[in-house]
Scaffold this motif. Structure first.
Motif, PDB file in Angstrom:
ATOM      1  N   GLY A 276       0.582  -1.167  -0.125  1.00  7.56           N
ATOM      2  CA  GLY A 276       0.203   0.210  -0.629  1.00  7.56           C
ATOM      3  C   GLY A 276       0.855   1.435  -0.032  1.00  7.56           C
ATOM      4  O   GLY A 276       1.941   0.536  -0.074  1.00  7.56           O
TER       5      GLY A 276
ATOM      6  N   TYR B 190      -6.027  -3.225   2.223  1.00  9.20           N
ATOM      7  CA  TYR B 190      -5.384  -2.066   2.907  1.00  9.20           C
ATOM      8  C   TYR B 190      -6.394  -0.835   3.014  1.00  9.20           C
ATOM      9  O   TYR B 190      -5.700   0.206   3.515  1.00  9.20           O
ATOM     10  CB  TYR B 190      -4.285  -1.364   1.951  1.00  9.20           C
ATOM     11  CG  TYR B 190      -3.012  -3.188   1.753  1.00  9.20           C
ATOM     12  CD1 TYR B 190      -2.400  -3.792   2.960  1.00  9.20           C
ATOM     13  CD2 TYR B 190      -2.950  -2.664   0.462  1.00  9.20           C
ATOM     14  CE1 TYR B 190      -1.737  -3.616   2.370  1.00  9.20           C
ATOM     15  CE2 TYR B 190      -1.775  -4.030   0.106  1.00  9.20           C
ATOM     16  CZ  TYR B 190      -1.620  -4.168   0.847  1.00  9.20           C
ATOM     17  OH  TYR B 190      -0.264  -5.637   0.751  1.00  9.20           O
TER      18      TYR B 190
ATOM     19  N   LYS C 220      -2.971   6.657  -4.586  1.00 11.31           N
ATOM     20  CA  LYS C 220      -3.478   8.363  -4.189  1.00 11.31           C
ATOM     21  C   LYS C 220      -4.128   8.347  -5.637  1.00 11.31           C
ATOM     22  O   LYS C 220      -5.586   8.821  -5.718  1.00 11.31           O
ATOM     23  CB  LYS C 220      -2.075   9.279  -5.148  1.00 11.31           C
ATOM     24  CG  LYS C 220      -1.156   9.407  -3.683  1.00 11.31           C
ATOM     25  CD  LYS C 220      -1.055  10.814  -3.777  1.00 11.31           C
ATOM     26  CE  LYS C 220      -0.042  11.107  -2.795  1.00 11.31           C
ATOM     27  NZ  LYS C 220       1.292  10.353  -2.820  1.00 11.31           N
ATOM     28  N   SER C 221      -4.179   7.281  -6.776  1.00 13.65           N
ATOM     29  CA  SER C 221      -4.844   7.514  -7.478  1.00 13.65           C
ATOM     30  C   SER C 221      -4.509   5.497  -8.184  1.00 13.65           C
ATOM     31  O   SER C 221      -3.877   4.971  -7.784  1.00 13.65           O
ATOM     32  CB  SER C 221      -4.777   7.942  -8.993  1.00 13.65           C
ATOM     33  OG  SER C 221      -3.336   8.124  -9.431  1.00 13.65           O
ATOM     34  N   THR C 222      -5.323   4.827  -8.410  1.00 15.63           N
ATOM     35  CA  THR C 222      -5.915   3.176  -9.825  1.00 15.63           C
ATOM     36  C   THR C 222      -6.061   3.799 -10.956  1.00 15.63           C
ATOM     37  O   THR C 222      -6.967   4.496 -11.054  1.00 15.63           O
ATOM     38  CB  THR C 222      -6.613   2.738  -8.879  1.00 15.63           C
ATOM     39  OG1 THR C 222      -7.769   2.686  -8.065  1.00 15.63           O
ATOM     40  CG2 THR C 222      -6.519   2.520  -6.866  1.00 15.63           C
TER      41      THR C 222
ATOM     42  N   GLU D 153      -9.530   0.855   1.305  1.00 13.33           N
ATOM     43  CA  GLU D 153      -9.798   1.833  -0.091  1.00 13.33           C
ATOM     44  C   GLU D 153      -8.900   3.206  -0.259  1.00 13.33           C
ATOM     45  O   GLU D 153      -8.038   3.188  -1.873  1.00 13.33           O
ATOM     46  CB  GLU D 153     -11.271   2.301   0.039  1.00 13.33           C
ATOM     47  CG  GLU D 153     -12.700   1.611   0.236  1.00 13.33           C
ATOM     48  CD  GLU D 153     -12.316   0.643  -1.287  1.00 13.33           C
ATOM     49  OE1 GLU D 153     -12.746   1.211  -2.050  1.00 13.33           O
ATOM     50  OE2 GLU D 153     -13.221  -0.713  -1.143  1.00 13.33           O
ATOM     51  N   ASN D 154      -8.277   3.559   0.341  1.00 12.68           N
ATOM     52  CA  ASN D 154      -6.750   4.826   0.003  1.00 12.68           C
ATOM     53  C   ASN D 154      -5.847   4.102  -0.083  1.00 12.68           C
ATOM     54  O   ASN D 154      -5.194   4.736   0.728  1.00 12.68           O
ATOM     55  CB  ASN D 154      -7.596   5.926   1.324  1.00 12.68           C
ATOM     56  CG  ASN D 154      -8.717   6.760   0.756  1.00 12.68           C
ATOM     57  OD1 ASN D 154      -9.362   6.456  -0.229  1.00 12.68           O
ATOM     58  ND2 ASN D 154      -9.246   6.646   2.284  1.00 12.68           N
ATOM     59  N   PHE D 155      -5.770   2.444  -0.676  1.00  9.70           N
ATOM     60  CA  PHE D 155      -4.229   2.337  -0.050  1.00  9.70           C
ATOM     61  C   PHE D 155      -2.866   2.955  -1.611  1.00  9.70           C
ATOM     62  O   PHE D 155      -2.531   2.879  -1.132  1.00  9.70           O
ATOM     63  CB  PHE D 155      -4.252   0.676  -0.490  1.00  9.70           C
ATOM     64  CG  PHE D 155      -5.065   0.286  -2.196  1.00  9.70           C
ATOM     65  CD1 PHE D 155      -4.196   0.368  -2.926  1.00  9.70           C
ATOM     66  CD2 PHE D 155      -6.005   0.180  -2.680  1.00  9.70           C
ATOM     67  CE1 PHE D 155      -4.562   0.081  -4.591  1.00  9.70           C
ATOM     68  CE2 PHE D 155      -6.701  -0.267  -3.633  1.00  9.70           C
ATOM     69  CZ  PHE D 155      -5.840  -0.184  -4.873  1.00  9.70           C
TER      70      PHE D 155
ATOM     71  N   ALA E 121      -8.237  -3.461  -2.109  1.00 13.62           N
ATOM     72  CA  ALA E 121      -8.520  -2.633  -0.982  1.00 13.62           C
ATOM     73  C   ALA E 121      -8.942  -3.316   0.324  1.00 13.62           C
ATOM     74  O   ALA E 121      -9.090  -2.669   1.458  1.00 13.62           O
ATOM     75  CB  ALA E 121      -9.812  -1.981  -2.447  1.00 13.62           C
TER      76      ALA E 121
END
Ligand code: ZN
Length: 342
Positions: A46, A65, A71-73, A67-69, A62
């Motif tokens: 993460g 770790y 900055k962008s996916t 949902e905010n594992f 997700a």
């Protein structure tokens, strides 16, 4: 053609692509941009800036770790070609676990394919490995890269487990399986073999089994292997049932709550007799999510690259084999991939 190490080079953080300015499976610290092969924690960490991966791998990350594992996916399907700073990148099934992918990068006519972890045999929980045609540099793992590692057919090992369940109806069949990939695969193999009874799972598997269900891999009737009620009747309810839990949970007293537990462990490492013995496993099941020696060497012959790079595992034996076959080969000695799962 471009020199291969100008397109991908081993660094302490993982394989780095200078023209694309991204890492493949970076394991040491956070990076700005990562392309990730699969969700095992020794490949998918993460905290990165941007993460590109298969949608199932993003779902696994997700679940593990939060949902905010990253900055962008960016979710990329198998075969979809993405441009990163002029470098073409695409994913091809690796057959290792749900969402697992080989990562191919192409730039100025040079095509390099990084396998991540992979296997060739049937796994009912993920897409089957596909060799990438026209690969100039094939970058393979070698977890089981010694000729002594030859895994028996999965059906053979599953038959052993099913025979145990039938022969010992008074025992609790506790199967150790890594929480991501192996556990869901064992559940699926049991279902395909007609085991429709409830399967009891350790809490560590719950979220990941739900990810598999969401991805269209049916798990059947799963129930928590927890016991709030420690009465004799509650304990007795587990007799003859199958419990699946991470291998570590059977090392302590966790399994002793179940009546007359029969402890199995599904892993490629169970082919090493001393390991099975030392871990106190009564029923070793040689079921691996990694390619064995024959799968590794068959795959190199099939892909037939100009050069083989070997990332981690038993690099030297595979490199030596390749050289004896008249192939160019080099070990990369990437560190940090201690294999979450065998
Ligand atoms: Zn893996």
């Amino acid at each position: 053609m471009l020199r291969p190490d100008l397109l991908l080079q081993p660094t302490p953080k993982g394989l780095y692509c200078p023209p694309g300015d991204f890492y493949l499976d970076p394991v040491r610290g956070a990076v700005e941009r990562a392309v990730i092969s699969h969700g095992h924690s020794d490949h998918a960490r993460g905290g990165h800036g941007a993460v590109l991966s298969h949608p199932h791998t993003l779902a696994i990350m997700a679940a593990r770790y939060g949902e905010n594992f990253a900055k962008s996916t960016q979710a990329v399907e198998y075969g979809e070609v993405i441009d990163i700073n002029g470098v073409s990148v695409w994913l091809t099934p690796a057959g290792h676990i749900l969402g697992s992918a080989q990562i191919t990068v192409e730039y100025k006519g040079l095509r390099m394919t990084f396998t991540g972890d992979y296997k060739r045999r049937f796994d009912p929980t993920c897409a089957r490995f596909e060799p990438v045609d026209g690969t100039h540099i094939f970058i393979s793992e070698a977890t089981f890269g010694l000729p002594v590692f030859r895994h028996p057919p999965t059906e053979h090992e599953m038959a052993k487990l099913l025979r145990n369940i039938a022969d010992f109806p008074d025992r609790t069949h506790c199967v150790g399986a890594y929480s991501l990939g192996k556990a869901q695969r064992m559940i699926r193999h049991l279902r395909l073999a007609g085991h429709d009874a409830p399967i009891y799972i350790h809490g560590a598997l719950e979220k990941l089994c739900a990810v598999y269900e969401d991805a269209g891999v049916p798990m059947g009737d799963l129930r928590p292997a927890t016991m709030d009620d420690t009465s004799k009747a509650a304990r007795e309810a587990f007799r003859g049932q199958v419990v699946i839990a991470p291998p570590g949970s059977f090392e302590g007293t966790w399994a002793q709550r179940f009546p007359d537990p029969l402890i199995g462990f599904a892993s490629g490492w169970m082919s090493v007799r001393q390991r099975a013995k030392a871990s106190g496993v009564e029923l070793p099941l040689i079921i691996s999510d990694h390619a064995d020696w024959d799968e590794l060497t068959d795959t190199v012959r099939e892909v037939n690259p100009d050069e083989l790079w070997v990332t981690y595992g038993r690099e030297d034996a595979l490199v030596r084999w390749a050289m004896l076959e008249g192939r160019r080969a080099r070990p990369l000695r990437l560190v940090g991939y201690e294999e979450e799962a065998g």
